[in-house]
Design a protein around this motif. Structure first.
Motif, mmCIF file in Angstrom:
data_model
loop_
_atom_site.group_PDB
_atom_site.id
_atom_site.type_symbol
_atom_site.label_atom_id
_atom_site.label_comp_id
_atom_site.label_asym_id
_atom_site.label_seq_id
_atom_site.Cartn_x
_atom_site.Cartn_y
_atom_site.Cartn_z
ATOM 1 N N ASN A 25 8.835 -6.872 -8.075
ATOM 2 C CA ASN A 25 9.840 -7.749 -7.453
ATOM 3 C C ASN A 25 10.771 -6.972 -6.528
ATOM 4 N N CYS A 26 11.190 -5.787 -6.955
ATOM 5 C CA CYS A 26 12.053 -4.952 -6.102
ATOM 6 C C CYS A 26 11.345 -4.576 -4.798
ATOM 7 N N LEU A 27 10.105 -4.142 -4.941
ATOM 8 C CA LEU A 27 9.356 -3.719 -3.748
ATOM 9 C C LEU A 27 9.062 -4.897 -2.824
ATOM 10 N N GLN A 28 8.770 -6.044 -3.403
ATOM 11 C CA GLN A 28 8.548 -7.248 -2.591
ATOM 12 C C GLN A 28 9.828 -7.610 -1.829
ATOM 13 N N HIS A 29 10.952 -7.486 -2.512
ATOM 14 C CA HIS A 29 12.247 -7.773 -1.879
ATOM 15 C C HIS A 29 12.490 -6.833 -0.689
ATOM 16 N N ILE A 30 12.145 -5.568 -0.868
ATOM 17 C CA ILE A 30 12.294 -4.600 0.218
ATOM 18 C C ILE A 30 11.441 -5.015 1.418
ATOM 19 N N LEU A 31 10.184 -5.372 1.147
ATOM 20 C CA LEU A 31 9.290 -5.773 2.241
ATOM 21 C C LEU A 31 9.847 -6.954 3.028
ATOM 22 N N LYS A 32 10.433 -7.915 2.315
ATOM 23 C CA LYS A 32 10.931 -9.128 2.965
ATOM 24 C C LYS A 32 12.287 -8.935 3.637
ATOM 25 N N SER A 33 13.063 -7.977 3.157
ATOM 26 C CA SER A 33 14.461 -7.887 3.582
ATOM 27 C C SER A 33 14.753 -6.815 4.626
ATOM 28 N N PHE A 34 13.847 -5.886 4.814
ATOM 29 C CA PHE A 34 14.141 -4.770 5.708
ATOM 30 C C PHE A 34 13.096 -4.640 6.800
ATOM 31 N N GLU A 35 13.573 -4.184 7.935
ATOM 32 C CA GLU A 35 12.684 -3.835 9.042
ATOM 33 C C GLU A 35 12.233 -2.402 8.790
ATOM 34 N N LEU A 36 10.955 -2.216 8.512
ATOM 35 C CA LEU A 36 10.449 -0.903 8.097
ATOM 36 C C LEU A 36 9.496 -0.333 9.130
ATOM 37 N N ASP A 37 9.518 0.996 9.257
ATOM 38 C CA ASP A 37 8.521 1.636 10.121
ATOM 39 C C ASP A 37 7.172 1.597 9.401
ATOM 40 N N THR A 38 6.123 1.904 10.117
ATOM 41 C CA THR A 38 4.775 1.754 9.553
ATOM 42 C C THR A 38 4.537 2.684 8.365
ATOM 43 N N ASP A 39 5.112 3.884 8.373
ATOM 44 C CA ASP A 39 4.934 4.800 7.239
ATOM 45 C C ASP A 39 5.537 4.219 5.961
ATOM 46 N N LYS A 40 6.760 3.734 6.058
ATOM 47 C CA LYS A 40 7.411 3.155 4.875
ATOM 48 C C LYS A 40 6.675 1.904 4.412
ATOM 49 N N LYS A 41 6.259 1.106 5.369
ATOM 50 C CA LYS A 41 5.547 -0.123 5.024
ATOM 51 C C LYS A 41 4.220 0.201 4.332
ATOM 52 N N SER A 42 3.466 1.151 4.873
ATOM 53 C CA SER A 42 2.174 1.482 4.262
ATOM 54 C C SER A 42 2.363 2.102 2.881
ATOM 55 N N ASN A 43 3.418 2.908 2.692
ATOM 56 C CA ASN A 43 3.701 3.460 1.363
ATOM 57 C C ASN A 43 4.047 2.357 0.369
ATOM 58 N N LEU A 44 4.818 1.371 0.817
ATOM 59 C CA LEU A 44 5.137 0.235 -0.058
ATOM 60 C C LEU A 44 3.878 -0.535 -0.424
ATOM 61 N N TYR A 45 2.978 -0.708 0.522
ATOM 62 C CA TYR A 45 1.722 -1.395 0.226
ATOM 63 C C TYR A 45 0.960 -0.685 -0.896
ATOM 64 N N LEU A 46 0.914 0.655 -0.821
ATOM 65 C CA LEU A 46 0.217 1.415 -1.865
ATOM 66 C C LEU A 46 0.906 1.270 -3.220
ATOM 67 N N LEU A 47 2.222 1.320 -3.216
ATOM 68 C CA LEU A 47 2.973 1.173 -4.467
ATOM 69 C C LEU A 47 2.762 -0.209 -5.083
ATOM 70 N N ILE A 48 2.847 -1.234 -4.252
ATOM 71 C CA ILE A 48 2.662 -2.605 -4.748
ATOM 72 C C ILE A 48 1.233 -2.794 -5.250
ATOM 73 N N ALA A 49 0.274 -2.213 -4.548
ATOM 74 C CA ALA A 49 -1.124 -2.293 -4.994
ATOM 75 C C ALA A 49 -1.293 -1.606 -6.347
ATOM 76 N N ASP A 50 -0.686 -0.443 -6.499
ATOM 77 C CA ASP A 50 -0.779 0.288 -7.761
ATOM 78 C C ASP A 50 -0.180 -0.532 -8.908
ATOM 79 N N ILE A 51 0.969 -1.113 -8.673
ATOM 80 C CA ILE A 51 1.618 -1.939 -9.699
ATOM 81 C C ILE A 51 0.737 -3.129 -10.059
ATOM 82 N N ASN A 52 0.193 -3.785 -9.051
ATOM 83 C CA ASN A 52 -0.652 -4.949 -9.325
ATOM 84 C C ASN A 52 -1.938 -4.575 -10.049
ATOM 85 N N THR A 53 -2.456 -3.393 -9.781
ATOM 86 C CA THR A 53 -3.620 -2.918 -10.525
ATOM 87 C C THR A 53 -3.243 -2.724 -11.992
#
Length: 165
Positions: A25-53
């Protein structure tokens, strides 16, 4: 940026205490609430994927891994993770497809070679499994798991031939 850092810290705390839903939920909130560069966005994708796994939400994990691949398309490790998730939900053709994509990008990627061999082994495709085990063992000749699986397969194949003759 302070709010971003606080949320990242909060997500990390949740993750470390195995409160994966809250971390997600925290990471999803970050994705929706902040303008992120591609590095931060791709790192968040990996973290969210890991959590969902970890939550056994394999489809959602793959959704984020595929988003990651749109930014970083030639990443064998991520292709291997996607294949693993497809395998867990018994989408074996898709799993095979992504293992092969990973191997095509990195021919000596023993983890994908072994995973593909295991997939074929479990599906009863013994010849294909043996082929990929042999490729993996040339990369790491001391991998006892691969050696054991090859021995089991070769022994089973010999016994099957004796029984059928």
């Amino acid at each position: 940026m302070e709010k971003y850092n606080q949320l990242i810290k909060k997500a990390k705390t949740f993750f470390e205490s195995h409160q994966f839903e809250n971390a997600n939920n925290c990471l999803q909130h970050i994705l929706k609430s902040f303008e992120l560069d591609t590095d931060k966005k791709s790192n968040l994708y990996l973290l969210i994927a890991d959590i969902n796994t970890k939550l056994n939400n394999f489809k959602e994990a793959n959704d984020y891994l595929l988003r990651y691949l749109k930014i970083n398309p030639n990443t064998p490790k991520v292709l291997n993770l996607i294949a693993n998730n497809f395998s867990k939900v018994q989408q074996y053709k898709k799993a095979e497809e992504y293992y092969l994509k990973a191997i095509n990008l990195k021919q000596d990627y023993d983890e994908a070679l072994i995973n593909l061999a295991l997939l074929f082994d479990n599906l009863g495709k013994k010849k294909d499994a043996l082929n990929y085990y042999k490729k993996a063992i040339t990369i790491n000749p001391n991998n006892l798991g691969v050696l054991f699986n090859m021995y089991k397969l070769e022994n089973k194949t010999l016994n099957d031939k004796k029984i059928s003759s």
